[in-house]
Design an enzyme around this catalytic site. Structure first.
Site, mmCIF file in Angstrom:
data_model
loop_
_atom_site.group_PDB
_atom_site.id
_atom_site.type_symbol
_atom_site.label_atom_id
_atom_site.label_comp_id
_atom_site.label_asym_id
_atom_site.label_seq_id
_atom_site.Cartn_x
_atom_site.Cartn_y
_atom_site.Cartn_z
ATOM 1 N N GLU A 222 -19.020 -5.956 -3.900
ATOM 2 C CA GLU A 222 -17.593 -6.287 -3.780
ATOM 3 C C GLU A 222 -17.287 -7.689 -4.321
ATOM 4 O OE1 GLU A 222 -15.280 -4.261 -3.166
ATOM 5 O OE2 GLU A 222 -13.744 -4.991 -1.797
ATOM 6 N N ASP B 266 -4.909 -9.913 -7.983
ATOM 7 C CA ASP B 266 -5.273 -9.029 -9.086
ATOM 8 C C ASP B 266 -4.144 -8.271 -9.788
ATOM 9 O OD1 ASP B 266 -5.199 -7.820 -6.550
ATOM 10 O OD2 ASP B 266 -6.737 -6.356 -6.986
ATOM 11 N N GLU C 292 0.837 -1.208 0.000
ATOM 12 C CA GLU C 292 0.000 0.000 0.000
ATOM 13 C C GLU C 292 0.869 1.254 0.000
ATOM 14 O OE1 GLU C 292 -3.012 -0.089 -0.616
ATOM 15 O OE2 GLU C 292 -3.982 -1.845 0.266
ATOM 16 N N GLU D 189 -12.659 0.202 -10.259
ATOM 17 C CA GLU D 189 -12.154 -0.685 -11.318
ATOM 18 C C GLU D 189 -13.028 -0.718 -12.573
ATOM 19 O OE1 GLU D 189 -12.095 -1.409 -8.076
ATOM 20 O OE2 GLU D 189 -9.934 -1.535 -7.725
HETATM 21 C C1 DMJ Z 1 -6.513 0.506 -5.360
HETATM 22 O O1 DMJ Z 1 -5.832 0.809 -4.201
HETATM 23 C C2 DMJ Z 1 -5.573 -0.121 -6.355
HETATM 24 O O2 DMJ Z 1 -6.193 -0.112 -7.599
HETATM 25 C C3 DMJ Z 1 -5.198 -1.529 -5.986
HETATM 26 O O3 DMJ Z 1 -4.398 -2.155 -6.969
HETATM 27 C C4 DMJ Z 1 -6.419 -2.363 -5.740
HETATM 28 N N1 DMJ Z 1 -7.626 -1.601 -5.796
HETATM 29 C C5 DMJ Z 1 -7.667 -0.409 -5.012
HETATM 30 C C6 DMJ Z 1 -8.970 0.321 -5.163
HETATM 31 O O4 DMJ Z 1 -10.060 -0.519 -5.262
#
Ligand code: DMJ
Length: 472
Positions: free
Chosen positions: A358, A261, A133, A377
């Site tokens: 979600e 992801d 993060e 997204e």
């Molecule tokens: C964001 O912090 C980034 O896109 C991360 O890769 C996953 N998704 C969150 C927001 O949903």
């Protein structure tokens, strides 16, 4: 600092060829053959673009009034909250917003944000932070802020922060980073780590290497990706989680959903940004297996199931809203038809639910997790599919999503998350997530406006929406 090429003047192929000749040259990921034309008639979306800026400005004023300098705004309680460190801030919202403020030409607000960062951001706090993060949100935000403003202090802060995160990589026997690191002491913790958290750093670390000339950041990020790739199964599938000390899989579920992801996203991005052929090979190998083993085509739609990485046996039929980003990635990596089909699948979800839940069971579109934490997204994919195909349908879908965000998430001090999308009225939470400033609002703005400070032909946006190429 290496001079950026003149985006838009060179074809994508020539840019990549030039970059390939010299690793870490500023290769540019184009958004694809962007077919957007500058119409002679007024753009029907222009009013929406102005509306997006207006909504962003109003929320920013609320953040200034109620939570200035705090990581995130709680719009209902009219206060702030911490994201990384309990009881302390890293100014997350400000850092996330910098390049969006620049694109929207909110220059006075940008100046005050940069001033706050320079006067207050302490990246040496004696506290444990989550490595992934911190990289995607803070290092990335500081880098795109630097690219927007040319302010050297922002780059210096990004570098210092990255240096403080590096022990998570260099202390790991496998090269896959520990999950947490103490910014002051460099002590590491979290031996089980997830693929998204291991593998989503090459855009930020590679860009830092390009800007500073020090390859250690790029090398650490690539070693982390290699640590995963080298442990793929005989089916070329990867699991969900690794022990970063032993290299053993701790979760053998192959999936595109979180917490995997963006692992796939950054393999492709590493190739397009830095022309590293290994990353293209790794992306292609793993993606071929994803389509062979996980793709589930049913009722004319495309979804991706969960499977055991060694046997390919079924392990689940859920899909996370976060995986909707994959539609854009597929288009960017040459699978445009699959990307469009996957976006159609998510558009079907929006025909059934007012906001995307979600998690759904994709076989029935039934809700599995009821929340909508203001996720970006679906709109992220609208932007990249629109830039790749020029089709109006993606702006039109983004307009629908924008209207629903306004209808269901708008509160007195801006926008908030939804805890349950199935109730009427929807049950709200109380948070404007950091990514909303960096992702949702930027994507809407770029979709609806003819943004003069953005190069639609040649650009790169990170997983957190930070613009690392294409700022004018
Ligand atoms: C964001 O912090 C980034 O896109 C991360 O890769 C996953 N998704 C969150 C927001 O949903």
């Amino acid at each position: 600092m290496t001079k950026l090429p003149r985006p838009g003047r060179l074809s994508r192929r020539r840019l990549l060829a030039a970059a390939a000749a010299t690793p870490l040259l500023p290769a540019v990921r184009t958004a694809g053959a962007h077919a957007r034309t500058r119409a002679a008639t007024p753009d029907p979306y222009a009013a929406l673009g102005a509306e997006v800026v207006n909504e962003f400005s109003t929320a920013w004023s609320a953040y200034r009034r109620h939570a200035w300098g705090r990581d995130e705004l709680r719009p209902l309680a009219a206060t702030g909250s911490d994201f990384f460190i309990q009881g302390s801030t890293l100014g997350l919202t400000i850092v996330e917003a910098l390049d969006t403020l620049y694109l929207m030409r909110l220059d006075a607000e940008l100046d005050s944000g940069v001033r706050w960062v320079k006067d207050n951001l302490d990246v040496a706090q004696d506290a444990r932070v989550q490595v992934f993060e911190t990289i995607i949100r803070l290092v990335g935000g500081l880098l795109s802020g630097h690219l927007a403003t040319k302010d050297a202090t922002l780059l210096a802060l990004a570098r210092e922060l990255a240096d403080r995160l590096l022990p998570a990589f260099t202390k790991s026997p496998t090269g896959a980073p520990y999950r947490y690191v103490n910014l002051a002491t460099g002590s590491v913790s979290g031996t089980e780590n997830y693929l998204a958290e291991i593998g989503t750093c090459i855009a930020e670390f590679g860009e830092l290497s390009r800007l500073t000339g020090d390859h250690k950041y790029y090398n650490a990020a690539k070693a982390a990706l290699r640590a995963v790739y080298d442990r793929r199964s005989a089916l070329d599938l990867v699991g969900t989680a690794l022990n970063v000390e032993t290299g053993a899989w701790t979760d053998t579920t192959a999936t595109l959903d979180p917490p995997v992801d963006s692992f796939f996203e950054y393999l492709w991005d590493g190739w397009t940004l830095f022309a590293d052929r290994d990353l293209r090979t790794w992306y292609t190998t793993l993606t071929t297996a994803v389509f062979q083993r996980l793709a589930d085509r049913r009722d004319g739609r495309l979804w991706f199931r969960q499977a055991h990485m060694a046997t390919g046996a079924d392990a689940g039929h859920t899909q996370s809203e976060l995986t909707a980003y994959y539609a854009g990635l597929l288009a960017q990596s040459g699978r445009t038809a699959d990307g469009e089909l996957y976006h159609d699948s998510w558009t079907d979800v929006l025909a059934v639910h007012r906001l995307p839940p979600e998690y759904i069971d994709y076989r029935t579109l039934a809700v599995v997790n009821h929340a909508y934490p203001l996720r970006p997204e679906y709109v992220d994919s609208c932007l990249f599919l629109w830039m790749a195909t020029g089709k109006d349908r993606y702006r039109s879908r983004a307009r629908t999503m924008w209207q629903r965000q306004r209808q269901y998430c708008k509160v007195a001090n801006g926008y908030t998350v939804v805890n349950d999308v199935t109730t009427s009225p929807m049950r709200l939470g109380d948070l404007t997530p950091g990514y909303w400033w960096s992702e949702n609002m930027k994507y809407y703005y770029l979709l609806f406006s003819n943004a003069p400070r953005f190069d639609y032909e040649s650009n790169y946006l990170s997983t957190e929406g930070n613009v690392l190429r294409g700022l004018r």
